[in-house]
Motif scaffolding. Structure first.
Motif, PDB file in Angstrom:
ATOM      1  N   LYS A  29      20.192  -9.829  50.411  1.00 17.40           N
ATOM      2  CA  LYS A  29      19.685 -10.837  51.324  1.00 17.40           C
ATOM      3  C   LYS A  29      17.755 -10.605  51.332  1.00 17.40           C
ATOM      4  O   LYS A  29      17.149 -11.428  51.300  1.00 17.40           O
ATOM      5  N   GLU A  30      17.323  -9.845  50.528  1.00 15.89           N
ATOM      6  CA  GLU A  30      16.314  -9.571  50.089  1.00 15.89           C
ATOM      7  C   GLU A  30      15.528  -9.385  48.804  1.00 15.89           C
ATOM      8  O   GLU A  30      16.681  -8.477  48.634  1.00 15.89           O
ATOM      9  N   GLY A  31      14.444  -9.947  48.110  1.00 18.25           N
ATOM     10  CA  GLY A  31      14.171  -9.378  47.403  1.00 18.25           C
ATOM     11  C   GLY A  31      14.347 -10.491  46.165  1.00 18.25           C
ATOM     12  O   GLY A  31      13.430 -10.875  45.227  1.00 18.25           O
ATOM     13  N   ILE A  32      15.088 -11.042  45.884  1.00 22.79           N
ATOM     14  CA  ILE A  32      15.272 -12.859  45.366  1.00 22.79           C
ATOM     15  C   ILE A  32      15.390 -13.984  46.027  1.00 22.79           C
ATOM     16  O   ILE A  32      16.668 -14.800  46.831  1.00 22.79           O
ATOM     17  N   ASP A  33      14.180 -14.418  46.836  1.00 27.39           N
ATOM     18  CA  ASP A  33      14.379 -15.644  47.398  1.00 27.39           C
ATOM     19  C   ASP A  33      13.556 -16.856  46.634  1.00 27.39           C
ATOM     20  O   ASP A  33      14.455 -18.133  46.982  1.00 27.39           O
ATOM     21  N   SER A  34      13.453 -16.839  45.277  1.00 24.00           N
ATOM     22  CA  SER A  34      13.596 -18.230  44.394  1.00 24.00           C
ATOM     23  C   SER A  34      13.104 -17.787  43.222  1.00 24.00           C
ATOM     24  O   SER A  34      12.732 -16.264  42.698  1.00 24.00           O
ATOM     25  N   LEU A  35      13.432 -18.305  42.164  1.00 22.90           N
ATOM     26  CA  LEU A  35      12.995 -18.351  40.618  1.00 22.90           C
ATOM     27  C   LEU A  35      11.530 -19.084  40.392  1.00 22.90           C
ATOM     28  O   LEU A  35      11.378 -19.493  41.590  1.00 22.90           O
ATOM     29  N   ASN A  36      11.353 -18.788  39.544  1.00 21.83           N
ATOM     30  CA  ASN A  36       9.075 -19.163  39.232  1.00 21.83           C
ATOM     31  C   ASN A  36       9.474 -21.046  38.991  1.00 21.83           C
ATOM     32  O   ASN A  36      11.113 -21.101  38.239  1.00 21.83           O
ATOM     33  N   CYS A  66       8.087  -9.552  38.544  1.00 21.80           N
ATOM     34  CA  CYS A  66       9.645  -9.280  39.257  1.00 21.80           C
ATOM     35  C   CYS A  66       9.563  -9.282  40.708  1.00 21.80           C
ATOM     36  O   CYS A  66      11.073  -9.742  41.536  1.00 21.80           O
ATOM     37  N   MET A  67       8.887  -8.474  41.458  1.00 24.48           N
ATOM     38  CA  MET A  67       8.697  -8.492  42.897  1.00 24.48           C
ATOM     39  C   MET A  67      10.387  -7.643  42.776  1.00 24.48           C
ATOM     40  O   MET A  67      10.881  -6.739  42.591  1.00 24.48           O
ATOM     41  N   GLY A  68      10.293  -8.426  44.334  1.00 26.15           N
ATOM     42  CA  GLY A  68      11.766  -7.024  44.711  1.00 26.15           C
ATOM     43  C   GLY A  68      12.880  -7.307  43.797  1.00 26.15           C
ATOM     44  O   GLY A  68      14.453  -6.964  43.964  1.00 26.15           O
ATOM     45  N   ALA A  69      13.425  -8.190  42.914  1.00 26.17           N
ATOM     46  CA  ALA A  69      14.745  -8.465  42.202  1.00 26.17           C
ATOM     47  C   ALA A  69      13.896  -6.520  41.535  1.00 26.17           C
ATOM     48  O   ALA A  69      15.438  -6.789  41.633  1.00 26.17           O
ATOM     49  N   LEU A  70      13.700  -6.425  41.486  1.00 27.23           N
ATOM     50  CA  LEU A  70      14.069  -4.905  40.930  1.00 27.23           C
ATOM     51  C   LEU A  70      14.729  -4.163  41.688  1.00 27.23           C
ATOM     52  O   LEU A  70      15.393  -2.936  41.459  1.00 27.23           O
ATOM     53  N   LEU A  71      14.557  -4.714  43.207  1.00 32.71           N
ATOM     54  CA  LEU A  71      15.273  -3.873  44.221  1.00 32.71           C
ATOM     55  C   LEU A  71      17.097  -3.849  43.880  1.00 32.71           C
ATOM     56  O   LEU A  71      18.019  -3.044  44.761  1.00 32.71           O
ATOM     57  N   HIS A  72      17.780  -5.051  42.626  1.00 33.04           N
ATOM     58  CA  HIS A  72      18.861  -5.314  43.241  1.00 33.04           C
ATOM     59  C   HIS A  72      19.311  -5.030  41.226  1.00 33.04           C
ATOM     60  O   HIS A  72      20.815  -5.275  41.092  1.00 33.04           O
ATOM     61  N   VAL A  73      18.217  -5.188  40.374  1.00 32.32           N
ATOM     62  CA  VAL A  73      18.626  -4.682  39.192  1.00 32.32           C
ATOM     63  C   VAL A  73      18.376  -3.571  38.505  1.00 32.32           C
ATOM     64  O   VAL A  73      17.614  -3.326  38.521  1.00 32.32           O
ATOM     65  N   LYS A  74      19.553  -3.011  38.207  1.00 35.44           N
ATOM     66  CA  LYS A  74      19.329  -1.479  37.425  1.00 35.44           C
ATOM     67  C   LYS A  74      18.315  -1.376  35.898  1.00 35.44           C
ATOM     68  O   LYS A  74      19.111  -2.323  34.731  1.00 35.44           O
ATOM     69  N   ALA A 125      18.856 -11.373  38.392  1.00 32.38           N
ATOM     70  CA  ALA A 125      18.704 -10.931  40.200  1.00 32.38           C
ATOM     71  C   ALA A 125      18.935 -11.982  40.489  1.00 32.38           C
ATOM     72  O   ALA A 125      20.392 -11.947  40.975  1.00 32.38           O
ATOM     73  N   TRP A 126      18.549 -13.473  39.812  1.00 34.29           N
ATOM     74  CA  TRP A 126      19.340 -14.668  40.602  1.00 34.29           C
ATOM     75  C   TRP A 126      21.287 -14.842  40.674  1.00 34.29           C
ATOM     76  O   TRP A 126      21.492 -15.151  40.839  1.00 34.29           O
ATOM     77  N   PHE A 127      20.874 -14.536  38.823  1.00 32.17           N
ATOM     78  CA  PHE A 127      22.562 -14.802  38.357  1.00 32.17           C
ATOM     79  C   PHE A 127      23.214 -13.421  38.815  1.00 32.17           C
ATOM     80  O   PHE A 127      24.349 -13.872  38.011  1.00 32.17           O
ATOM     81  N   GLY A 128      22.943 -12.601  39.696  1.00 32.25           N
ATOM     82  CA  GLY A 128      24.431 -11.721  40.220  1.00 32.25           C
ATOM     83  C   GLY A 128      23.846 -11.153  39.317  1.00 32.25           C
ATOM     84  O   GLY A 128      25.512 -10.151  39.495  1.00 32.25           O
ATOM     85  N   LEU A 129      23.073 -11.277  38.143  1.00 31.96           N
ATOM     86  CA  LEU A 129      23.876  -9.260  37.116  1.00 31.96           C
ATOM     87  C   LEU A 129      23.212  -8.441  37.690  1.00 31.96           C
ATOM     88  O   LEU A 129      22.188  -8.074  38.472  1.00 31.96           O
ATOM     89  N   ARG A 130      23.684  -7.446  37.559  1.00 26.43           N
ATOM     90  CA  ARG A 130      23.560  -5.669  38.204  1.00 26.43           C
ATOM     91  C   ARG A 130      22.362  -5.115  36.681  1.00 26.43           C
ATOM     92  O   ARG A 130      22.433  -4.191  37.838  1.00 26.43           O
ATOM     93  N   THR A 131      22.857  -5.124  35.916  1.00 24.33           N
ATOM     94  CA  THR A 131      21.976  -4.054  34.480  1.00 24.33           C
ATOM     95  C   THR A 131      21.184  -5.134  34.040  1.00 24.33           C
ATOM     96  O   THR A 131      21.789  -5.561  33.229  1.00 24.33           O
ATOM     97  N   VAL A 132      20.089  -4.863  33.141  1.00 20.13           N
ATOM     98  CA  VAL A 132      19.309  -5.376  32.424  1.00 20.13           C
ATOM     99  C   VAL A 132      19.404  -3.370  30.964  1.00 20.13           C
ATOM    100  O   VAL A 132      18.772  -2.817  32.063  1.00 20.13           O
ATOM    101  N   VAL A 133      19.905  -3.580  30.483  1.00 22.17           N
ATOM    102  CA  VAL A 133      19.981  -2.977  29.102  1.00 22.17           C
ATOM    103  C   VAL A 133      17.763  -3.211  28.195  1.00 22.17           C
ATOM    104  O   VAL A 133      18.726  -4.058  27.856  1.00 22.17           O
ATOM    105  N   CYS A 134      17.118  -2.364  28.001  1.00 21.43           N
ATOM    106  CA  CYS A 134      16.063  -2.932  27.655  1.00 21.43           C
ATOM    107  C   CYS A 134      16.057  -1.805  26.144  1.00 21.43           C
ATOM    108  O   CYS A 134      16.212  -0.376  26.218  1.00 21.43           O
ATOM    109  N   SER A 135      15.697  -1.972  24.792  1.00 22.34           N
ATOM    110  CA  SER A 135      15.223  -0.799  23.901  1.00 22.34           C
ATOM    111  C   SER A 135      13.871  -0.487  24.172  1.00 22.34           C
ATOM    112  O   SER A 135      13.659  -0.409  24.832  1.00 22.34           O
ATOM    113  N   PRO A 136      13.887   0.590  23.447  1.00 20.04           N
ATOM    114  CA  PRO A 136      13.257   1.952  24.455  1.00 20.04           C
ATOM    115  C   PRO A 136      11.835   1.474  23.904  1.00 20.04           C
ATOM    116  O   PRO A 136      10.938   2.048  24.220  1.00 20.04           O
ATOM    117  N   ASP A 137      11.678   0.705  22.797  1.00 23.82           N
ATOM    118  CA  ASP A 137      10.325   0.255  22.645  1.00 23.82           C
ATOM    119  C   ASP A 137       9.765  -1.092  23.017  1.00 23.82           C
ATOM    120  O   ASP A 137       8.792  -1.807  23.427  1.00 23.82           O
TER     121      ASP A 137
END
Lengths: 260, 260
Positions: A232-239, B153-161, B128-140
């Motif tokens: 519900k929160e935080g994903i309100d639009s794509l750029n 990324c704004m509030g998208a960070l609330l929904h993606v680990k 986040a928009w496409f409903g993925l829950r995990t993003v793994v980044c290389s340590p560098d």
């Protein structure tokens, strides 16, 4: 040696009013200048390090009006970048005319009041990648010859005509030609359920305000990019750059033969 | 009143080493702070204008350790932005653990050496928009708690680990679980001709270098976003944020019910 007048002239081109008056814009950096040269894009002036000039072919210089070898110190005086990079050129603005009838044959992308230079650059790159030939911006959009737009869209500008034109006029013409006007709106149909016909106007709106109320009635096909997340929160639009990439990918897949 | 120690502490969080030591990061601006509050994300400290605090509900403050009303002048002293905007908070880094088995059920996005903060932010928004829950980044890769990433990324960070983990290890586990590892490579199969199965790792590479040579042998499905333009010069790549948006759109269309 770089004259004082030249330095003053190039620096003046940071401002839109001076670019418009002179009909020129600045491109900067090894890669983009090389691409413009290889393409044969008309350059009023090329300033580059000796190494850069030495590696050019004669054909690269066929549309270069004046060239000059400069030092790192001189490049710093005319560069708009923090870390200047080998070459800078003053390019001649193309005289891009709007061919409204093209929308009966192919997609045209229309941008309503795009403000962010990086977004405009990204969108032009996406348009070029997906083979679109024309992007029409509302007159209040950011200037395509803004140095930040140029840095962001790079050589894509060689392949996409960017035209500033009243969007109401464009969309009314599309309506009278009976070609679709696709517009991204909250209550639109999923882009994944459309069967796009390979022609018409694809209209994208401002970063925060969306498509202007006065343009909305001219939209014939309301579309939307479905959100897959249930949050519900935080994903309100794509750029708008991402939205352009996704819509163009979806519209072009299947409609055009893919070059390799 | 904002203490000198607080000002010093918050300013110190511009650096990754201090963020890591303290296990906190800064979020800034009316919208993002409001989203974190509504979500109930743990905040060590909230500093905001009186108006902002007055409009909060009691439930917004349930996970706020300390709050303080500050003036515009005080906000300027702690803000990382040119134009500070009503509120700033120090948020507690979540203890995100990698659940490798999730790749047997859903897509996970893996990013190899993403350097640009804006790109990482864009990619997290797309995920986040496409409903993925995990993003793994290389340590560098760039730090997700870098203020520029947060702003992007704004509030998208609330929904993606977002997890930093050795990608070779992740991909080897995917191989041993026999789930697909999709990797974007020049010689890959068109994304439009894939029938994605709704699970596995989607691997995207560095902005200019692509996917590391040591990871390439672990890719089981080479994919590519076809270029529709026939131009030889100037359209050599999409940026990684656009590529992520397009690939996720293509992989998610049709595989998941749309929540709209």
């Amino acid at each position: 040696m770089l004259s004082k007048n030249k330095i003053k002239f190039i620096n003046s081109l940071q401002l839109k009013k001076n670019r418009d008056k002179e009909g020129v814009f600045v491109i900067e950096g090894d890669k983009i200048v090389r691409e413009f040269l290889a393409f044969g894009f008309p350059l009023k002036y090329l300033a580059a390090k000796g190494d850069f000039i030495d590696r050019l072919k004669a054909s690269d210089l066929k549309n270069v009006n004046e060239k000059e070898v400069i030092t790192d110190e001189e490049l710093k005086k005319i560069s708009f970048l923090k870390t200047p990079n080998n070459a800078l050129a003053v390019a001649v603005m193309p005289d891009n005319l709007l061919d409204v009838n093209s929308i009966s044959r192919e997609y045209l992308l229309a941008l309503d009041f795009i403000q962010d230079p990086g977004n405009l650059g990204t969108i032009i790159r996406a348009a070029a990648w997906f083979g679109l030939r024309t992007v029409v911006c509302s007159p209040d959009s950011v200037d395509v010859y803004n140095p930040k737009v140029i840095q962001s869209c790079m050589g894509a500008l060689l392949h996409v005509k960017v035209i500033y034109h009243d969007l109401k006029d464009l969309l009314e013409k599309a309506n009278s030609l009976k070609v679709p006007v696709y517009g991204t709106l909250m209550d639109g149909r999923s882009i994944y359920s459309q069967v796009p016909g390979g022609k018409g106007v694809i209209l994208l709106g401002n970063e925060s305000k969306g498509i202007s109320p006065e343009l909305q009635p001219l939209i014939t096909e309301k579309i939307t990019i479905p959100k897959f997340s249930r949050a519900k929160e935080g994903i309100d639009s794509l750029n708008v750059g991402m939205a352009a990439s996704i819509v163009l990918s979806e519209f072009m897949r299947g409609t055009v033969s893919i070059s390799d």
